[in-house]
Scaffold this motif. Structure first.
Motif, PDB file in Angstrom:
ATOM      1  N   LEU A  60      -2.651  -5.897   9.277  1.00  0.00           N
ATOM      2  CA  LEU A  60      -2.964  -5.047   8.133  1.00  0.00           C
ATOM      3  C   LEU A  60      -2.096  -3.801   8.197  1.00  0.00           C
ATOM      4  O   LEU A  60      -2.043  -3.124   9.226  1.00  0.00           O
ATOM      5  N   THR A  61      -1.424  -3.492   7.105  1.00  0.00           N
ATOM      6  CA  THR A  61      -0.698  -2.235   6.983  1.00  0.00           C
ATOM      7  C   THR A  61      -1.483  -1.345   6.032  1.00  0.00           C
ATOM      8  O   THR A  61      -1.815  -1.755   4.913  1.00  0.00           O
ATOM      9  N   VAL A  62      -1.812  -0.132   6.492  1.00  0.00           N
ATOM     10  CA  VAL A  62      -2.619   0.789   5.691  1.00  0.00           C
ATOM     11  C   VAL A  62      -1.922   2.142   5.615  1.00  0.00           C
ATOM     12  O   VAL A  62      -0.856   2.343   6.199  1.00  0.00           O
ATOM     13  N   SER A  63      -2.555   3.086   4.912  1.00  0.00           N
ATOM     14  CA  SER A  63      -1.874   4.328   4.553  1.00  0.00           C
ATOM     15  C   SER A  63      -1.762   5.357   5.663  1.00  0.00           C
ATOM     16  O   SER A  63      -0.796   6.133   5.703  1.00  0.00           O
ATOM     17  N   THR A  67      -7.424   5.681   8.146  1.00  0.00           N
ATOM     18  CA  THR A  67      -7.747   4.374   7.566  1.00  0.00           C
ATOM     19  C   THR A  67      -7.659   3.279   8.617  1.00  0.00           C
ATOM     20  O   THR A  67      -8.474   2.353   8.642  1.00  0.00           O
ATOM     21  N   THR A 109      -0.286   1.626  10.789  1.00  0.00           N
ATOM     22  CA  THR A 109       0.357   2.435   9.760  1.00  0.00           C
ATOM     23  C   THR A 109       1.638   3.020  10.342  1.00  0.00           C
ATOM     24  O   THR A 109       1.721   3.268  11.555  1.00  0.00           O
ATOM     25  N   ARG A 120     -10.524   2.429   2.126  1.00  0.00           N
ATOM     26  CA  ARG A 120     -10.711   1.031   2.520  1.00  0.00           C
ATOM     27  C   ARG A 120      -9.650   0.172   1.845  1.00  0.00           C
ATOM     28  O   ARG A 120      -9.833  -1.031   1.661  1.00  0.00           O
ATOM     29  N   GLU A 121      -8.523   0.777   1.521  1.00  0.00           N
ATOM     30  CA  GLU A 121      -7.449   0.060   0.842  1.00  0.00           C
ATOM     31  C   GLU A 121      -6.444  -0.489   1.848  1.00  0.00           C
ATOM     32  O   GLU A 121      -6.096   0.178   2.828  1.00  0.00           O
ATOM     33  N   ILE A 122      -5.990  -1.710   1.585  1.00  0.00           N
ATOM     34  CA  ILE A 122      -4.985  -2.373   2.423  1.00  0.00           C
ATOM     35  C   ILE A 122      -3.680  -2.464   1.631  1.00  0.00           C
ATOM     36  O   ILE A 122      -3.672  -2.966   0.509  1.00  0.00           O
ATOM     37  N   ASP A 123      -2.608  -1.955   2.196  1.00  0.00           N
ATOM     38  CA  ASP A 123      -1.317  -1.991   1.510  1.00  0.00           C
ATOM     39  C   ASP A 123      -0.666  -3.372   1.595  1.00  0.00           C
ATOM     40  O   ASP A 123      -0.045  -3.831   0.633  1.00  0.00           O
TER      41      ASP A 123
END
Length: 221
Positions: A60-63, A67, A109, A120-123
Motif C-alpha cells: 500500500l502506498t499512502v500519503s 496514514t 509512504t 484512510r485513503e490508499i494512493d
C-alpha cells in the motif's frame, strides 16, 4: 536510469484483480475489512500446502507517516503479525505486517513528514512478485500482451495497469524481496494467490497462476 517502454496495442492485457487463497474466508474477510483493503482483493477457500515465503507481497502506498500508522495499527489490532515495525528510512516511512492468512503486506509512504491529518485513503496497491530472473519474467509477460511501464534492468519491472485495475503488477528479485520484507527467502508449496487478467489462463515461470477474469456483468439503468 529508468527505461520506459510503450508498446501499447489493441491486444494489450493487464492485471485485473487478485484472489488470495485462504483457509477461512470468513475470518479473512473480517480481517481485510478491518484493515481497510477489502475492495482491492478477492478471497477463495483453499487448503493448499504452503510453507515459508510465498514469493509475493501486496504493498500500500499512502500519503504520509500518520496514514501509514493508521493502516498499520488497524492491521495489527485485527490480528496481523508485525514483521517490520513502521519506521523512517532513506526512502520514506513504512512497515511490514503479515495477515492471519499468511499474506504479507507492506504499508509505506515516500513522505518523511506529514503535511496533513491521517486519512484512510490508499494512493496505490501493488502486487510485487518475487522472481528468479526479472528480465526473463518481464519478457514472458510482455509476450502475453502486458505493457512494461518501467524497467530497471534485471532488478525491477512494473506493468501498466488497465483501466479497471485496482492493483498494479510489478516484479522484483525473490531474494531481494524477502530481504526487504524481513523474512527468509525459502518457501515451498502454493503461492496461495491467483492473478486475473484479460489474457488466457497460464502459469508463469515462477509458478504464479493466472486465470481469465470474468467479464463484467450487465449494467442496468
Amino acid at each position: 536510469m529508468v527505461m520506459a517502454t510503450n508498446t501499447s496495442t489493441a491486444a494489450d492485457k493487464s492485471l485485473v484483480s487478485v484472489t488470495l487463497e485462504v483457509a477461512d474466508p470468513e475470518a479473512a474477510r473480517r480481517f481485510y475489512s478491518a484493515f481497510g483493503v477489502d475492495r482491492y482483493i478477492d478471497l477463495r477457500a483453499s487448503e493448499a500446502h504452503s510453507t515459508g515465503f510465498r514469493g509475493f507481497t501486496l504493498g500500500l502506498t499512502v500519503s504520509g507517516p500518520a496514514t501509514v500508522d493508521g493502516f498499520f495499527g488497524a492491521a495489527v489490532e485485527a490480528g496481523a503479525t508485525v514483521l517490520k515495525p513502521a519506521a523512517k528510512s532513506l526512502w520514506g516511512y513504512g512497515g511490514v505486517v503479515q495477515a492471519p492468512d499468511g499474506t504479507i503486506w507492506k504499508i509505506a509512504t515516500s513522505a518523511k513528514k506529514d503535511t496533513g491529518p491521517a486519512t484512510r485513503e490508499i494512493d496505490e496497491v501493488v502486487l510485487l512478485i518475487g522472481v528468479e530472473d526479472v528480465k526473463a519474467a518481464r519478457q514472458f509477460y510482455a509476450d502475453r500482451g502486458l505493457t512494461v511501464a518501467k524497467s530497471f534492468g534485471g532488478k525491477y519491472a512494473e506493468f501498466a495497469p488497465g483501466r479497471s485495475s485496482l492493483v498494479k503488477l510489478a516484479l522484483y528479485k525473490r531474494r531481494a524481496l524477502a530481504k526487504d520484507l524481513g523474512v527468509p527467502a525459502d518457501g515451498i508449496g502454493s503461492h496461495r494467490v491467483v492473478l486475473h487478467s484479460t489474457a488466457d489462463a497460464f502459469t508463469d515461470p515462477d509458478g504464479f497462476a493466472w486465470e481469465t477474469a470474468a467479464p463484467p456483468g450487465p449494467t442496468t439503468s
